[in-house]
Design an enzyme around this catalytic site. Structure first.
Site, PDB file in Angstrom:
ATOM      1  N   SER A  64       0.798  -1.241   0.000  1.00  0.00           N
ATOM      2  CA  SER A  64       0.000   0.000   0.000  1.00  0.00           C
ATOM      3  C   SER A  64       0.823   1.281   0.000  1.00  0.00           C
ATOM      4  O   SER A  64       0.262   2.357  -0.200  1.00  0.00           O
ATOM      5  CB  SER A  64      -0.920   0.020   1.217  1.00  0.00           C
ATOM      6  OG  SER A  64      -2.028  -0.784   0.977  1.00  0.00           O
ATOM      7  N   LYS A  67       0.357   3.237  -2.964  1.00  0.00           N
ATOM      8  CA  LYS A  67      -0.873   4.024  -3.166  1.00  0.00           C
ATOM      9  C   LYS A  67      -0.601   5.519  -3.094  1.00  0.00           C
ATOM     10  O   LYS A  67      -1.167   6.308  -3.846  1.00  0.00           O
ATOM     11  CB  LYS A  67      -1.908   3.692  -2.084  1.00  0.00           C
ATOM     12  CG  LYS A  67      -2.455   2.282  -2.124  1.00  0.00           C
ATOM     13  CD  LYS A  67      -3.303   2.044  -0.863  1.00  0.00           C
ATOM     14  CE  LYS A  67      -3.921   0.667  -0.830  1.00  0.00           C
ATOM     15  NZ  LYS A  67      -4.603   0.413   0.453  1.00  0.00           N
ATOM     16  N   TYR A 191      -3.366  -3.426 -10.446  1.00  0.00           N
ATOM     17  CA  TYR A 191      -3.189  -2.781  -9.130  1.00  0.00           C
ATOM     18  C   TYR A 191      -2.375  -3.690  -8.198  1.00  0.00           C
ATOM     19  O   TYR A 191      -1.475  -3.236  -7.479  1.00  0.00           O
ATOM     20  CB  TYR A 191      -4.563  -2.445  -8.536  1.00  0.00           C
ATOM     21  CG  TYR A 191      -4.562  -2.289  -7.036  1.00  0.00           C
ATOM     22  CD1 TYR A 191      -4.104  -1.116  -6.442  1.00  0.00           C
ATOM     23  CD2 TYR A 191      -5.000  -3.327  -6.201  1.00  0.00           C
ATOM     24  CE1 TYR A 191      -4.072  -0.986  -5.057  1.00  0.00           C
ATOM     25  CE2 TYR A 191      -4.982  -3.202  -4.828  1.00  0.00           C
ATOM     26  CZ  TYR A 191      -4.510  -2.041  -4.258  1.00  0.00           C
ATOM     27  OH  TYR A 191      -4.474  -1.914  -2.901  1.00  0.00           O
ATOM     28  N   TYR A 243      -4.654   4.407   7.848  1.00  0.00           N
ATOM     29  CA  TYR A 243      -6.002   3.824   7.891  1.00  0.00           C
ATOM     30  C   TYR A 243      -6.751   4.209   9.163  1.00  0.00           C
ATOM     31  O   TYR A 243      -6.739   5.360   9.577  1.00  0.00           O
ATOM     32  CB  TYR A 243      -5.954   2.292   7.774  1.00  0.00           C
ATOM     33  CG  TYR A 243      -5.039   1.810   6.706  1.00  0.00           C
ATOM     34  CD1 TYR A 243      -5.254   2.183   5.376  1.00  0.00           C
ATOM     35  CD2 TYR A 243      -3.963   0.992   6.986  1.00  0.00           C
ATOM     36  CE1 TYR A 243      -4.412   1.743   4.379  1.00  0.00           C
ATOM     37  CE2 TYR A 243      -3.120   0.538   5.989  1.00  0.00           C
ATOM     38  CZ  TYR A 243      -3.349   0.923   4.704  1.00  0.00           C
ATOM     39  OH  TYR A 243      -2.512   0.485   3.737  1.00  0.00           O
ATOM     40  N   VAL A 261       1.189  -3.706   3.812  1.00  0.00           N
ATOM     41  CA  VAL A 261       1.150  -4.999   4.498  1.00  0.00           C
ATOM     42  C   VAL A 261       2.392  -5.854   4.232  1.00  0.00           C
ATOM     43  O   VAL A 261       2.547  -6.915   4.822  1.00  0.00           O
ATOM     44  CB  VAL A 261      -0.130  -5.829   4.169  1.00  0.00           C
ATOM     45  CG1 VAL A 261      -1.363  -5.178   4.757  1.00  0.00           C
ATOM     46  CG2 VAL A 261      -0.276  -6.044   2.677  1.00  0.00           C
TER      47      VAL A 261
END
Ligand code: GLN
Length: 420
Positions: A64, A67, A191, A243, A261
């Site tokens: 992530s 992102k 992705y 998050y 992760v």
């Protein structure tokens, strides 16, 4: 002298290595096979100096953390307004893989949760690009940020595709709301490949330092993002990067950050340092346990919290002196330090409250390191008003910290005549 910085990093890493709680992510089967005890910390400065300890050169998947950078690329390609029509910037308080969209607009709440990341991913490269072309554009960006060619972990990619029901469900939901138009399978596959790019903590520290350095990769000198794009990206990282523990993170660490992760966390403190940690044991939010500990310590010990209140600005008028005598006397105001809005306000207040007796005035910027945009405008406006009040104003600026010194009345400020 041997720099104490690497020793300090090693001390922090040693102190955090005793923590063995948390487990590597297992919902992507391949990630469960990593050695849970790997641990590396790296720090990169805005001039490209790199410090690292432990397994900081061990490769792992970016997950992530990609992102944040892909979102930066979408903003760079399409502009912020266009991106905001499809992805909001509100912290969601939800887990990263929550299957939810804003009820009123159908937009994902932010680009750091999977729904937002899949949407931003699909915006890149224009309408005619193939799904793998999109991956390649993002891969190129990640390589530019790292300053080297990054490999992809095909095993992790394939493994994620065997268990991607949730991301597929999110992509279908997104398509039903018109947020993506391509096939959900193809978008999720590209992705997931973006998430499987291999990096080290050292790479990530330099990538973070590019944000810290207002968008310029500090080692290669390549401009990757504009200053405005970075400011926006860091704001979203600060509020949404961790998050559903983003609020905790802001109060205990206070550094714009993004976790993955794969076990990585990056933090980018504007104008100061890029930091990256790697430890695959994760907490319930999917954030690295030791990584959080390292960041908490660094933030506390090194005063890196963004809201750390700086010591009250000392007077930026370092000294004043008079040169010459009689009618020719010139009052020299020596300014010093870095002058932003508050410093400029002090100078203006002083000039307003204590009008100078001498008719000739020189503003000496020899001791000023930097003059921020608003401070420059304020200083020039002050000189314009002083001229209206009948003063003759000169500028001493050997390092050109105030280029084009035009107060707006058509007459540039002149240096002091050498006769004085
Ligand atoms: N590839 C992972 C996913 O989409 C990334 C999640 C993460 O790092 N939090 O589920």
């Amino acid at each position: 002298m041997h720099s104490p910085v690497p020793d300090y990093l090693a001390e922090v890493a040693d102190a955090c290595a005793v923590t063995t709680s948390g487990e590597p992510a297992s919902y992507i089967p391949e990630l469960a096979t990593v050695d849970p005890d790997r641990f590396g910390v790296a720090m990169a400065t805005v001039d490209g100096t790199l410090y690292s300890v432990g397994d900081a050169r061990h490769e792992f998947t970016i997950q992530s953390i990609s992102k944040a950078f892909a979102y930066g690329l979408a903003v760079r390609e399409l502009g912020l307004e266009a991106v905001l029509t499809k992805v909001d910037v509100e912290p969601s308080g939800d887990p990263f893989d929550e299957l939810s969209l804003e009820p009123s607009t159908g937009r994902p709440r932010n680009p750091m949760i999977n729904a937002g990341a899949i949407t931003t991913h699909a915006m890149i490269g224009g309408p005619d690009i193939s799904p793998m072309g999109r991956f390649e554009a993002i891969h190129r960006l990640l390589c530019d940020l790292a300053g080297r060619e990054l490999a992809v972990d095909d095993e992790v990619w394939r493994s994620e595709m065997t268990t991607s029901d949730r991301n597929l469900a999110i992509a279908h939901l997104l398509r039903s709301h018109g947020m993506i138009s391509d096939s959900p399978e193809e978008v999720v596959s590209a992705y997931a490949r973006q998430c499987a790019v291999l990096v080290t903590a050292e790479d990530l520290a330099v990538m973070a330092a590019t944000l810290t350095n207002a968008g310029v990769q500090p080692v290669t000198g390549q401009r990757v993002f504009s200053g405005d794009q970075v400011r926006h990206l860091l704001s979203v990282m600060l509020t949404c990067g961790m998050y559903d523990s983003a609020g905790d993170w802001v109060s205990s660490v206070g550094i714009p950050a993004k976790s993955g992760v794969g076990g990585g966390i990056i933090g980018a403190l504007p104008g100061q340092v890029g930091i990256a940690t790697f430890s695959p044991r994760l907490d319930a939010h999917g954030n690295s346990v030791r990584g959080i500990e390292v960041f908490e310590r660094l933030s506390r010990d090194m005063g890196l919290h963004l809201m750390e209140v700086a010591p009250p600005a000392r007077s930026v008028v370092h000294a004043t002196r008079v040169e010459g005598s009689g009618d020719d006397a010139v009052r020299v105001l020596e300014l010093s330090g870095t002058i932003g809005f508050t410093g400029a306000e002090r100078i203006l207040r002083r000039l307003a409250e204590h009008p100078l007796e001498e008719r000739r005035v020189a503003i000496d910027l020899s001791g000023v390191h930097a003059l921020h945009g608003p401070a420059r405008m304020m200083l020039l406006e002050a000189t314009r008003r002083m001229r209206l009040d009948g003063y003759e104003v000169h500028l001493v600026d050997p390092d050109d910290v105030l280029p084009d010194p035009d107060p707006g009345d058509g007459r540039l400020l002149e240096p002091l005549p050498s006769s004085v």
